[in-house]
Design a protein around this motif. Structure first.
Motif, PDB file in Angstrom:
ATOM      1  N   VAL A  33      -3.081  -9.796   5.024  1.00 22.01           N
ATOM      2  CA  VAL A  33      -2.197 -10.790   4.005  1.00 22.01           C
ATOM      3  C   VAL A  33      -2.454 -10.897   2.528  1.00 22.01           C
ATOM      4  CG1 VAL A  33      -1.291 -13.432   4.202  1.00 22.01           C
ATOM      5  CG2 VAL A  33      -1.698 -11.850   6.150  1.00 22.01           C
ATOM      6  N   VAL A  34      -3.559 -10.644   2.527  1.00 21.74           N
ATOM      7  CA  VAL A  34      -3.528 -10.394   0.328  1.00 21.74           C
ATOM      8  C   VAL A  34      -3.034  -9.477   0.085  1.00 21.74           C
ATOM      9  CG1 VAL A  34      -5.270 -10.384  -1.110  1.00 21.74           C
ATOM     10  CG2 VAL A  34      -5.432 -12.010   1.096  1.00 21.74           C
ATOM     11  N   PHE A  35      -4.045  -8.181   0.417  1.00 23.18           N
ATOM     12  CA  PHE A  35      -2.859  -6.722   0.084  1.00 23.18           C
ATOM     13  C   PHE A  35      -3.536  -5.940   1.289  1.00 23.18           C
ATOM     14  CE2 PHE A  35      -2.861  -8.681  -4.468  1.00 23.18           C
ATOM     15  CZ  PHE A  35      -2.328  -8.587  -4.804  1.00 23.18           C
ATOM     16  N   THR A  36      -2.337  -5.091   1.108  1.00 26.53           N
ATOM     17  CA  THR A  36      -3.237  -3.901   1.721  1.00 26.53           C
ATOM     18  C   THR A  36      -4.011  -2.630   1.559  1.00 26.53           C
ATOM     19  OG1 THR A  36      -0.933  -2.485   1.951  1.00 26.53           O
ATOM     20  CG2 THR A  36      -0.889  -4.133   3.778  1.00 26.53           C
ATOM     21  N   ASN A  37      -5.095  -1.681   2.166  1.00 27.22           N
ATOM     22  CA  ASN A  37      -5.110  -1.258   1.609  1.00 27.22           C
ATOM     23  C   ASN A  37      -4.919   0.082   0.637  1.00 27.22           C
ATOM     24  OD1 ASN A  37      -8.271  -2.114   2.662  1.00 27.22           O
ATOM     25  ND2 ASN A  37      -7.971  -0.938   4.575  1.00 27.22           N
ATOM     26  N   GLU A  38      -3.615   0.121   1.291  1.00 28.13           N
ATOM     27  CA  GLU A  38      -2.047   1.622   0.819  1.00 28.13           C
ATOM     28  C   GLU A  38      -2.273   0.593  -0.202  1.00 28.13           C
ATOM     29  OE1 GLU A  38      -0.664   4.410  -0.863  1.00 28.13           O
ATOM     30  OE2 GLU A  38      -1.689   3.912   0.940  1.00 28.13           O
ATOM     31  N   GLN A  39      -1.518  -0.789  -0.861  1.00 27.33           N
ATOM     32  CA  GLN A  39      -0.491  -1.546  -1.830  1.00 27.33           C
ATOM     33  C   GLN A  39      -2.447  -1.387  -2.881  1.00 27.33           C
ATOM     34  OE1 GLN A  39       0.089  -5.167  -0.127  1.00 27.33           O
ATOM     35  NE2 GLN A  39       2.281  -4.878  -0.027  1.00 27.33           N
ATOM     36  N   LEU A  40      -3.228  -1.831  -2.687  1.00 22.80           N
ATOM     37  CA  LEU A  40      -4.725  -1.254  -3.276  1.00 22.80           C
ATOM     38  C   LEU A  40      -4.951  -0.042  -3.740  1.00 22.80           C
ATOM     39  CD1 LEU A  40      -7.058  -3.577  -1.294  1.00 22.80           C
ATOM     40  CD2 LEU A  40      -5.964  -4.342  -3.367  1.00 22.80           C
ATOM     41  N   ALA A  41      -4.757   0.479  -3.393  1.00 21.24           N
ATOM     42  CA  ALA A  41      -4.719   2.128  -3.779  1.00 21.24           C
ATOM     43  C   ALA A  41      -3.882   2.584  -4.860  1.00 21.24           C
ATOM     44  CB  ALA A  41      -4.896   3.515  -2.424  1.00 21.24           C
ATOM     45  N   GLU A  42      -2.536   1.787  -3.794  1.00 15.39           N
ATOM     46  CA  GLU A  42      -1.645   2.346  -5.482  1.00 15.39           C
ATOM     47  C   GLU A  42      -2.024   2.008  -5.989  1.00 15.39           C
ATOM     48  OE1 GLU A  42       1.943   4.087  -5.609  1.00 15.39           O
ATOM     49  OE2 GLU A  42       0.732   5.150  -3.707  1.00 15.39           O
ATOM     50  N   MET A  43      -2.216   0.650  -6.137  1.00 16.37           N
ATOM     51  CA  MET A  43      -2.057  -0.091  -7.558  1.00 16.37           C
ATOM     52  C   MET A  43      -3.728   0.848  -8.254  1.00 16.37           C
ATOM     53  SD  MET A  43      -2.937  -3.844  -6.711  1.00 16.37           S
ATOM     54  CE  MET A  43      -1.641  -4.638  -5.164  1.00 16.37           C
ATOM     55  N   VAL A  44      -4.204   1.458  -8.085  1.00 16.84           N
ATOM     56  CA  VAL A  44      -5.179   2.616  -8.390  1.00 16.84           C
ATOM     57  C   VAL A  44      -4.992   3.487  -9.022  1.00 16.84           C
ATOM     58  CG1 VAL A  44      -7.859   3.041  -7.946  1.00 16.84           C
ATOM     59  CG2 VAL A  44      -7.577   0.943  -7.278  1.00 16.84           C
ATOM     60  N   ARG A  45      -3.683   4.112  -8.436  1.00 12.55           N
ATOM     61  CA  ARG A  45      -4.039   5.390  -8.551  1.00 12.55           C
ATOM     62  C   ARG A  45      -2.995   5.155  -9.919  1.00 12.55           C
ATOM     63  NH1 ARG A  45      -2.028   5.773  -3.543  1.00 12.55           N
ATOM     64  NH2 ARG A  45      -3.182   6.670  -2.029  1.00 12.55           N
ATOM     65  N   LYS A  46      -1.644   4.196 -10.065  1.00  7.68           N
ATOM     66  CA  LYS A  46      -1.110   4.223 -10.965  1.00  7.68           C
ATOM     67  C   LYS A  46      -1.577   3.025 -12.419  1.00  7.68           C
ATOM     68  CE  LYS A  46       3.068   4.162  -8.212  1.00  7.68           C
ATOM     69  NZ  LYS A  46       4.459   3.632  -7.707  1.00  7.68           N
ATOM     70  N   ARG A  47      -2.519   3.062 -12.459  1.00  8.58           N
ATOM     71  CA  ARG A  47      -3.832   2.296 -12.718  1.00  8.58           C
ATOM     72  C   ARG A  47      -2.800   1.443 -13.916  1.00  8.58           C
ATOM     73  NH1 ARG A  47      -8.271   5.208 -14.925  1.00  8.58           N
ATOM     74  NH2 ARG A  47      -8.505   6.732 -14.145  1.00  8.58           N
ATOM     75  N   VAL A  48      -2.206   0.016 -12.628  1.00  8.20           N
ATOM     76  CA  VAL A  48      -1.407  -0.820 -13.357  1.00  8.20           C
ATOM     77  C   VAL A  48      -2.537  -1.692 -13.821  1.00  8.20           C
ATOM     78  CG1 VAL A  48      -0.096  -2.789 -12.006  1.00  8.20           C
ATOM     79  CG2 VAL A  48      -0.437  -0.512 -10.957  1.00  8.20           C
ATOM     80  N   SER A  49      -1.351  -2.763 -14.809  1.00  3.46           N
ATOM     81  CA  SER A  49      -1.988  -3.245 -16.001  1.00  3.46           C
ATOM     82  C   SER A  49      -1.330  -4.256 -16.504  1.00  3.46           C
ATOM     83  CB  SER A  49      -2.514  -2.164 -17.145  1.00  3.46           C
ATOM     84  OG  SER A  49      -1.333  -1.842 -17.880  1.00  3.46           O
ATOM     85  N   THR A  50      -0.043  -4.477 -16.069  1.00  2.87           N
ATOM     86  CA  THR A  50       0.249  -6.013 -15.946  1.00  2.87           C
ATOM     87  C   THR A  50       1.428  -6.484 -14.972  1.00  2.87           C
ATOM     88  OG1 THR A  50       2.954  -4.116 -16.056  1.00  2.87           O
ATOM     89  CG2 THR A  50       1.454  -4.632 -17.711  1.00  2.87           C
TER      90      THR A  50
END
Length: 83
Positions: A33-50
């Protein structure tokens, strides 16, 4: 995700996963409900900073960015891997 992420990415993913677990326990909701594993992994892969970058992750809308954005961005820090 250890097989698909680079070691430095997996370290950040693990940090996010630990944070998510604490938030989910505090809010008494399942972790996805907070974030899925896939969403977390995508944030990491894309190196989201904003916050805008967070909204580009599939399934992450304004409400989640408002609620969790600052905490997530604080943990999306990549430390250089020693050679």
């Amino acid at each position: 995700y250890k097989e698909v992420l680079k070691p430095e990415e997996f370290e950040v993913f693990s940090r996010l996963r630990d944070w998510r677990k604490g938030v989910a326990e505090q809010e008494r909701v399942p972790v996805y409900v907070v974030f899925t594993n896939e969403q977390l992994a995508e944030m990491v892969r894309k190196r989201v900073s904003t916050r805008v970058g967070l909204k580009e992750i599939e399934g992450v809308g304004e409400a989640r960015v408002e609620k969790y954005g600052a905490a997530v961005l604080e943990r999306l820090v990549f430390n250089p891997v020693p050679a």
